[in-house]
Scaffold this motif. Structure first.
Motif, PDB file in Angstrom:
ATOM      1  N   HIS A   2       0.816  -1.212   0.000  1.00  0.00           N
ATOM      2  CA  HIS A   2       0.000   0.000   0.000  1.00  0.00           C
ATOM      3  C   HIS A   2       0.851   1.263   0.000  1.00  0.00           C
ATOM      4  O   HIS A   2       0.333   2.366   0.179  1.00  0.00           O
ATOM      5  N   LYS A   3       2.136   1.108  -0.206  1.00  0.00           N
ATOM      6  CA  LYS A   3       3.044   2.251  -0.318  1.00  0.00           C
ATOM      7  C   LYS A   3       3.172   2.615  -1.800  1.00  0.00           C
ATOM      8  O   LYS A   3       3.492   1.765  -2.633  1.00  0.00           O
ATOM      9  N   ILE A   4       2.930   3.880  -2.104  1.00  0.00           N
ATOM     10  CA  ILE A   4       2.924   4.319  -3.498  1.00  0.00           C
ATOM     11  C   ILE A   4       3.967   5.408  -3.701  1.00  0.00           C
ATOM     12  O   ILE A   4       3.965   6.415  -2.988  1.00  0.00           O
ATOM     13  N   PRO A   5       4.875   5.230  -4.658  1.00  0.00           N
ATOM     14  CA  PRO A   5       5.931   6.228  -4.874  1.00  0.00           C
ATOM     15  C   PRO A   5       5.418   7.449  -5.618  1.00  0.00           C
ATOM     16  O   PRO A   5       4.575   7.348  -6.506  1.00  0.00           O
ATOM     17  N   ARG A   6       5.938   8.588  -5.247  1.00  0.00           N
ATOM     18  CA  ARG A   6       5.615   9.827  -5.942  1.00  0.00           C
ATOM     19  C   ARG A   6       6.667  10.156  -6.992  1.00  0.00           C
ATOM     20  O   ARG A   6       6.411  10.885  -7.938  1.00  0.00           O
ATOM     21  N   GLY A   7       7.869   9.640  -6.801  1.00  0.00           N
ATOM     22  CA  GLY A   7       8.990   9.974  -7.666  1.00  0.00           C
ATOM     23  C   GLY A   7      10.071  10.656  -6.855  1.00  0.00           C
ATOM     24  O   GLY A   7       9.876  11.029  -5.696  1.00  0.00           O
ATOM     25  N   THR A   8      11.221  10.827  -7.449  1.00  0.00           N
ATOM     26  CA  THR A   8      12.356  11.400  -6.729  1.00  0.00           C
ATOM     27  C   THR A   8      12.406  12.919  -6.820  1.00  0.00           C
ATOM     28  O   THR A   8      13.230  13.548  -6.160  1.00  0.00           O
ATOM     29  N   LYS A   9      11.539  13.504  -7.636  1.00  0.00           N
ATOM     30  CA  LYS A   9      11.534  14.956  -7.807  1.00  0.00           C
ATOM     31  C   LYS A   9      10.278  15.553  -7.170  1.00  0.00           C
ATOM     32  O   LYS A   9       9.227  14.920  -7.153  1.00  0.00           O
ATOM     33  N   GLY A  10      10.398  16.775  -6.679  1.00  0.00           N
ATOM     34  CA  GLY A  10       9.235  17.434  -6.107  1.00  0.00           C
ATOM     35  C   GLY A  10       9.575  18.815  -5.602  1.00  0.00           C
ATOM     36  O   GLY A  10      10.720  19.085  -5.221  1.00  0.00           O
ATOM     37  N   THR A  11       8.579  19.694  -5.608  1.00  0.00           N
ATOM     38  CA  THR A  11       8.812  21.059  -5.133  1.00  0.00           C
ATOM     39  C   THR A  11       8.020  21.395  -3.879  1.00  0.00           C
ATOM     40  O   THR A  11       8.242  22.444  -3.276  1.00  0.00           O
ATOM     41  N   ASP A  12       7.071  20.550  -3.492  1.00  0.00           N
ATOM     42  CA  ASP A  12       6.230  20.896  -2.350  1.00  0.00           C
ATOM     43  C   ASP A  12       6.312  19.827  -1.266  1.00  0.00           C
ATOM     44  O   ASP A  12       6.855  18.746  -1.471  1.00  0.00           O
TER      45      ASP A  12
END
Length: 727
Positions: free
Chosen positions: A367-377
């Motif tokens: 149930h763990k879902i990755p957002r990706g390694t990049k992000g600004t918020d």
């Protein structure tokens, strides 16, 4: 006798002491520590009931199963015949399939048989699921499988906690330190971050009923549902506040309030998603019908979009299916603006049209879902190191069809992100500038709503291009630098002193002036000053704070901008005007205060709304010593401020103190990754005198910028070169 003898030995005494300590800690956490925290923060835990959870007779069960299977097969038949252009022929083919016994017998809804054989005739939430799924096998990134507790997997996932009390953010504070990377790790995420889009944080805006007047202020009142909880799996009276503290224990009632079916049922009815009020307060209802339970499968995009389409496409996006089912009662309020403006649907995204599911890119581990390694918020990521990128499928050289043109386009991937060319526009309702301080009466909804003085999906107005190295700031600002610049200093590309702090596009300025006059001409004595502050938010800072901002930016942010590899990405622009606690302010802004939805929507009195919201118990606790030492001091350090002031912004007489309306001192820049088009921009869209790319704004010299607008290479083809990919 053996036990007594053992306990008299040295090892026995030590074992007894250790056992006693463990037992004491368990009792303390379960019966003292967690209940005390619940009382301290104003939380409520009690048995949760749902009217949709009804026990069926055997005959009702079989009838419901037939309806579920028929609906499933009809949907499949329509998909199988979608390429048939003649509607009469297509309908005949559908009818043939729907009368074919073999076609009808093969159902993907295996839980129908499971429930039938187990005698399950009533769905009771996680209690029912856990009868078979107490443990699950999770495939990890390295390919190995791990057996875990399903419930523990869920309650420690982002979709339940909305926070992370550990490293794993791609965000840096204005003190130059990566969030939670070293030192005291504090809980951060949607749970404790006031959002300028929603005007609230989940503590104070979880669930409520709003008295609306869609037929005019003198008409009959209609109650509508509102709150952050509509888009989260927790069904309790508040978010998972207990997960903010070490050893926080989630109560059994909160666990049983988890909405499993909204993520797993292919027949989840969003009409059951509305606010209900009971003796303990407000909470969100759920679809716990057997029809929904029978339709359980692995998560599909439709499940994700029950919530996420509201963020990407918006409530009023024409292909938002959830907005067609607003509630059997207390219907959910529809918000006119959209946060990102990049819908994920077959009509507006090439990957959705190709049949991809969200989890094809955001590959989960349990149930763990990755957002990706990049992000600004400050959005929490379940699996921080897991990449979610175009290159996972398309490689670094995705253009293959047209020889020389493909070579040229593939060279661009070193400096240009895929989204830069393949996101052409955002939804027209994309909110850029939102004023919460001065609400406007919304006739259609029959409530007061924040005033959007700028909405646009157009490039250079609603979104723009910036260098990005994958990291962001504590206030959602993309970090990056022009990699081709000879001089990577503060004078070359300095977003927090230049690009993010002013509006210079003439078309945007005209729209802002037009809307400000439309909404505020008779309400603001100094409209020119108001508009000037919108266009130049740094003018709200004192000279001392401006000097400190420049110093911190040069010392802390410029080095971070120059780290890693930067590419040009598109970013949605956003700023909001809200009330701020100026006792906790610094060079990049101040602590934003939430609004009480009931007061705000019903009366339009924004000040009274703030007064009501900050009387929430947990907001009061933020201004007391335990919270100050546990997290608020560190929170302000990331904000570029030395410490948290615990002076509560409401005095003994009920008057606000040190609270002022302010625009955020800079634009926030939100990543854009959906709404992808197959055909991208042409070369001349950027490389021409009227191109969309402001090269000077990207840190190029005037000489280099002019050269980029008049490239000789473009003339080798008589036609405009179009992006062509492997799709």
């Amino acid at each position: 006798m053996l036990v007594k003898g053992f306990l008299k030995t040295g090892y026995g005494k030590l074992t007894g002491i250790i056992f006693s300590i463990i037992l004491f800690l368990i009792v303390f956490v379960l019966f003292i520590y967690n209940p005390l925290f619940e009382w301290y923060t104003g939380g409520v835990n009690d048995k949760l009931t749902y009217d949709s959870s009804i026990k069926l007779t055997d005959q009702q069960f079989e009838n419901t199963a037939k309806v579920v299977i028929y609906s499933e097969k009809l949907t499949l038949a329509k998909k199988l015949t979608i390429n048939e252009k003649n509607e009469v022929t297509r309908q005949n083919r559908i009818d043939e399939l729907m009368h074919t016994p073999t076609f009808l017998r093969q159902s993907t809804f295996k839980h129908i048989a499971f429930f039938r054989n187990a005698g399950i005739r009533k769905y009771e939430g996680p209690k029912t699921c856990l009868k078979c799924h107490k443990k699950i096998y999770v495939t990890q990134s390295n390919g190995t499988q791990k057996k875990v507790s399903l419930m523990n997997d869920v309650i420690n996932s982002v979709h339940f906690t909305f926070q992370r009390r550990a490293a794993g953010f791609s965000i840096y504070g204005f003190n130059g330190k990566k969030v939670n990377e070293k030192g005291n790790a504090i809980p951060l995420g949607a749970i404790d971050r006031v959002c300028g889009i929603q005007g609230n944080l989940s503590w104070t805006g979880w669930a409520t009923l709003i008295k609306t007047y869609p037929n005019g202020k003198d008409g009959k009142a209609v109650y509508r549902s509102e709150g952050c909880g509509q888009c989260h799996i927790g069904g309790n009276y508040q978010p998972a506040t207990e997960k903010m503290i070490p050893f926080g224990y989630v109560s059994e009632s909160a666990k049983n309030g988890i909405d499993c079916l909204i993520c797993h049922s292919q027949n989840y009815d969003m009409n059951y998603k509305y606010v209900i009020k009971d003796k303990n307060g407000y909470r969100w209802n759920e679809d716990r019908t057997m029809k929904a339970a029978m339709s359980v499968t692995r998560t599909t995009s439709d499940n994700c979009l029950n919530c996420h389409q509201n963020d990407m496409g918006g409530d009023v996006y024409k292909n938002n299916k959830a907005s067609l089912a607003l509630g059997y009662k207390n219907q959910r309020i529809q918000h006119a603006g959209t946060k990102r403006g990049t819908p994920f649907s077959p009509e507006d995204d090439v990957h959705s049209a190709a049949g991809l599911n969200c989890t094809d890119c955001h590959v989960p581990e349990g149930h763990k879902i990755p957002r990706g390694t990049k992000g600004t918020d400050i959005i929490v990521n379940d699996i921080p190191g897991k990449r979610v990128e175009c290159e996972n499928c398309h490689s670094n050289a995705p253009h293959t069809r047209d020889g020389m043109e493909s070579v040229m386009l593939n060279k661009h991937t070193n400096r240009i992100a895929c989204e830069t060319c393949h996101i052409l526009q955002l939804e027209p309702g994309n909110v850029v500038l939102r004023d919460w301080v001065n609400p406007t009466w919304n006739k259609e909804e029959g409530i007061y709503t924040p005033t959007d003085i700028l909405r646009s999906g157009k490039v250079s107005i609603g979104f723009d291009f910036y260098w990005f190295n994958g990291n962001g700031t504590f206030l959602a600002g993309a970090l990056g630098a022009n990699p081709g610049a000879k001089d990577k200093t503060k004078d070359n590309y300095n977003t927090y002193m230049d690009q993010y702090v002013s509006t210079t596009n003439p078309a945007a300025i005209n729209l802002i002036e037009e809307n400000a006059n439309k909404y505020f001409k008779n309400r603001n004595n100094n409209l020119a000053a108001y508009i000037d502050t919108v266009l130049h938010p740094l003018k709200q800072l004192s000279k001392d704070l401006l000097v400190k901002r420049e110093q911190l930016t040069n010392e802390n942010l410029i080095p971070l901008q120059n780290e890693g590899i930067s590419k040009i990405y598109p970013f949605k622009l956003f700023n909001a005007r809200m009330y701020e606690d100026m006792g906790n302010s610094g060079p990049y802004g101040a602590m934003i205060l939430p609004f009480d939805y009931q007061t705000y929507y019903e009366t339009g009195n924004s000040l009274a709304s703030v007064k009501k919201a900050i009387q929430n118990p947990i907001i009061k606790r933020m201004y007391q010593l335990p919270f100050k030492e546990y997290m608020m001091n560190d929170y302000m350090h990331y904000f570029g401020v030395d410490s948290w002031s615990d002076e509560y912004p409401l005095d003994e007489k009920g008057n606000l103190r040190k609270v002022k309306p302010k625009w955020m001192r800079q634009y926030s820049t939100f990543m854009l990754n959906h709404g992808i088009k197959k055909e991208g921009r042409t070369c001349v869209d950027c490389h021409s005198q009227n191109g969309i790319m402001n090269f000077e704004k990207l840190g190029y010299s005037k000489k280099r910028a002019e050269k980029l607008r008049t490239l000789k290479e473009i003339n080798f083809s008589k036609k405009s070169i179009k992006q062509k990919t492997m799709f």
